[in-house]
Design a protein around this motif. Structure first.
Motif, short mmCIF file in Angstrom:
data_model
loop_
_atom_site.label_atom_id
_atom_site.label_comp_id
_atom_site.label_asym_id
_atom_site.label_seq_id
_atom_site.Cartn_x
_atom_site.Cartn_y
_atom_site.Cartn_z
N UNK A 68 0.81 -1.22 0.00
CA UNK A 68 0.00 0.00 0.00
C UNK A 68 0.84 1.27 0.00
N UNK A 69 2.16 1.11 0.03
CA UNK A 69 3.06 2.27 0.00
C UNK A 69 2.71 3.28 1.10
N UNK A 70 2.48 2.78 2.30
CA UNK A 70 2.05 3.64 3.40
C UNK A 70 3.20 4.47 3.97
N UNK A 71 4.37 3.87 4.06
CA UNK A 71 5.53 4.55 4.64
C UNK A 71 6.76 4.18 3.84
N UNK A 72 7.59 5.17 3.61
CA UNK A 72 8.88 4.95 2.97
C UNK A 72 9.98 5.50 3.86
N UNK A 73 11.19 5.02 3.65
CA UNK A 73 12.34 5.58 4.35
C UNK A 73 12.52 7.03 3.89
N UNK A 74 12.63 7.94 4.84
CA UNK A 74 12.73 9.36 4.53
C UNK A 74 11.45 10.12 4.71
N UNK A 75 10.32 9.41 4.86
CA UNK A 75 9.04 10.08 5.09
C UNK A 75 9.01 10.74 6.46
N UNK A 76 8.37 11.90 6.52
CA UNK A 76 8.12 12.55 7.80
C UNK A 76 6.75 12.07 8.29
N UNK A 77 6.73 11.40 9.45
CA UNK A 77 5.46 10.93 9.99
C UNK A 77 5.28 11.45 11.41
N UNK A 78 4.02 11.57 11.81
CA UNK A 78 3.65 11.95 13.17
C UNK A 78 2.77 10.85 13.74
N UNK A 79 3.24 10.25 14.83
CA UNK A 79 2.52 9.14 15.47
C UNK A 79 2.37 9.50 16.94
N UNK A 80 1.26 10.17 17.27
CA UNK A 80 1.08 10.72 18.62
C UNK A 80 1.09 9.64 19.69
N UNK B 134 4.58 9.03 20.46
CA UNK B 134 5.41 10.22 20.63
C UNK B 134 6.42 10.42 19.52
N UNK B 135 6.10 9.94 18.34
CA UNK B 135 7.02 10.04 17.20
C UNK B 135 6.64 11.21 16.32
N UNK B 136 7.62 12.02 15.98
CA UNK B 136 7.40 13.14 15.06
C UNK B 136 8.74 13.44 14.39
N UNK B 137 8.95 12.81 13.25
CA UNK B 137 10.23 12.98 12.56
C UNK B 137 10.31 12.12 11.32
N UNK B 138 11.52 11.84 10.90
CA UNK B 138 11.77 11.13 9.64
C UNK B 138 12.00 9.64 9.89
N UNK B 139 11.42 8.83 9.01
CA UNK B 139 11.62 7.38 9.07
C UNK B 139 13.02 7.06 8.56
N UNK C 23 12.02 5.93 13.87
CA UNK C 23 11.76 7.31 13.49
C UNK C 23 12.74 8.20 14.24
N UNK C 24 13.47 9.02 13.51
CA UNK C 24 14.36 9.99 14.15
C UNK C 24 13.59 11.30 14.31
N UNK C 25 13.26 11.61 15.54
CA UNK C 25 12.50 12.82 15.83
C UNK C 25 13.34 14.06 15.56
N UNK C 26 12.67 15.21 15.53
CA UNK C 26 13.38 16.44 15.20
C UNK C 26 14.32 16.88 16.32
N UNK C 27 14.17 16.31 17.52
CA UNK C 27 15.14 16.59 18.59
C UNK C 27 16.26 15.56 18.60
N UNK D 78 3.46 12.95 6.19
CA UNK D 78 3.55 14.27 5.56
C UNK D 78 4.09 14.21 4.13
N UNK D 79 4.15 13.00 3.55
CA UNK D 79 4.71 12.88 2.22
C UNK D 79 3.95 13.70 1.18
N UNK D 80 2.61 13.75 1.33
CA UNK D 80 1.81 14.53 0.39
C UNK D 80 2.22 15.99 0.36
N UNK D 81 2.49 16.54 1.55
CA UNK D 81 2.94 17.92 1.62
C UNK D 81 4.33 18.06 0.99
N UNK D 82 5.21 17.11 1.30
CA UNK D 82 6.58 17.16 0.78
C UNK D 82 6.59 17.10 -0.74
N UNK D 83 5.71 16.30 -1.32
CA UNK D 83 5.67 16.14 -2.77
C UNK D 83 4.89 17.25 -3.46
#
Length: 428
Positions: free
Chosen positions: A216-228, A231-236, A246-250, A269-274
């Protein structure tokens, strides 16, 4: 004398495997001791030969691979060397030699011979698994160098193949050790399937989830995802069979079970990135008591604001024409058509956004008034920044709102703010 001659004839019939035995018998050593010493001697010789052949084969094969890799244009062979594929393959030759000559070494000890042969067969399975793992790791590293596959969960695919390989190797080894056929072993294993499913529940869930995530191409390496939930908010940075990292922004690392991507909700957030821009959606809360009709003098004063000069001139003519033609009594501002300070401010926001260099003009630009709240009238800005990088996006959005907040007094508008202690000092 006759007995000695018969013994020599029998010894010669055994050939090479009794060469040490014959010498020991000739030295009047007991047969039992001679057999053990003969076996130990042949074993030491075999181990020495196997070690030497393994050393030579490994050196030659590694050297040949290195030479080939140095002249080859592709980096696949370099990765083969880095993942020790030639070293593992080199063990095949000494293993075959050991399997061939084991019956000779342990010919007088059939019980030992059977155990050693089974051990060598199990080691052969382990060696095959090592080679398969090395090749798969090489393939994984190579596929990650291809631009079109950099963001794919290659690790998950490799782990799936390795799981199948290890399961097949484990079952084959058990079948060899127990002396049962593989089919009989699988039949017995089916009866214990419920226990196996319970023990490997997370692995099975991760395997199924990994396939669904990939298909389903739900997640790729490099995608920015938020998983509340986690507590994940960063890049896969890694996707494998059991977890997603996931490497968070901190710069912290959050590990999420792969099956959680299927069972729970998260934001990608891939849709926004693309896309061509990053959304700006923020509101200013205007105090309701500061909203009013504009008098003619106030409209003339606002015409000095260049972004809305032409708009006010056109609107003023239209409103005056309408009120005159309909004999509107303008002694009260509420009669007829009028301009309001919040309406003119909304038009100013729209004009300002359309001339701002950081706003994407090809995407939606809108200033809209939302339903009144206890904090005032929300005046929402809805637009898209042309630069999607986080730092630049925040700068563009701050620049827009810095300007608009400073522009409010020109329209006799006030922004809502909860009272603080200093608000009551003048009343004390």
């Amino acid at each position: 004398m006759q007995d000695i001659e018969n013994t020599e004839v029998v010894s010669e019939s055994f050939g090479f495997k009794h060469v040490i035995y014959d010498r020991l018998i000739a030295l009047h050593v007991s047969e039992s001791t001679a057999e053990y010493l003969n076996m130990l001697g042949l074993l030491l010789v075999l181990l020495l030969v196997v070690f030497i052949i393994d050393f030579i084969t490994r050196k030659l094969l590694v050297k040949a691979f290195n030479r080939f890799a140095s002249v080859s244009k592709t980096n696949f062979d370099d990765l083969l060397v880095a993942n020790k594929v030639p070293r593992n393959i080199a063990h095949i030759v000494p293993l075959l030699i050991a399997m061939e000559f084991t019956p000779t070494v342990f010919g007088d000890f059939p019980n030992f011979d059977g155990v050693i042969e089974k051990g060598l067969q199990v080691f052969a399975i382990v060696l095959i698994l090592w080679i398969v793992r090395s090749v798969l790791n090489t393939l994984k590293d190579y596929l990650k160098t291809l631009p079109r596959l950099k963001d794919k969960p290659v690790d998950s695919y490799i782990q799936v193949f390795m799981i199948f390989a290890w399961v097949a190797g484990f079952m084959s080894a058990i079948a060899i050790i127990t002396g049962t056929s593989l089919l009989s072993f699988l039949t017995a294993l089916g009866a214990a399937s419920a226990i196996i499913i319970l023990v490997f529940k997370d692995t099975i869930l991760g395997f199924v989830a990994s396939i669904q995530v990939s298909i389903n191409d739900m997640v790729r390496i490099g995608d920015w995802i938020t998983f509340e939930k986690y507590g994940a908010d960063g890049d896969v940075i890694e996707i494998n069979l059991a977890t997603v990292k996931v490497q968070n922004f901190d710069k912290t690392i959050t590990t999420i079970p792969t099956y959680a991507l299927i069972s729970d909700s998260f934001k990608n957030w891939r849709g926004m990135t693309n896309s061509d821009g990053r959304r700006i959606k923020r509101a200013l809360f205007i105090k309701q008591e500061s909203i009013k009709y504009l008098s003619g003098h106030e409209v003339n004063k606002l015409q000095g604001i260049q972004l809305i000069t032409s708009y006010l001139e056109t609107r003023k003519e239209d409103i005056n024409s309408y009120n005159t033609s309909n004999n509107i009594d303008k002694s009260l501002s509420i009669n007829g058509r009028n301009l309001t300070n919040i309406g003119v401010f909304r038009k100013y926001i729209d004009a300002y956004l359309n001339q701002h260099s950081g706003v994407n003009k090809d995407m939606m630009i809108m200033a809209r008034q939302l339903a009144p709240t206890t904090q005032g009238i929300p005046m929402e800005i809805y637009a898209f920044s042309s630069d999607k990088r986080w730092e630049n996006y925040e700068y563009i959005m701050s620049d827009i709102f810095d300007h608009l907040i400073a522009a409010l007094p020109y329209f006799d508008l006030e922004i809502f703010e909860l009272p603080s202690g200093s608000s009551f000092k003048g009343n004390i």
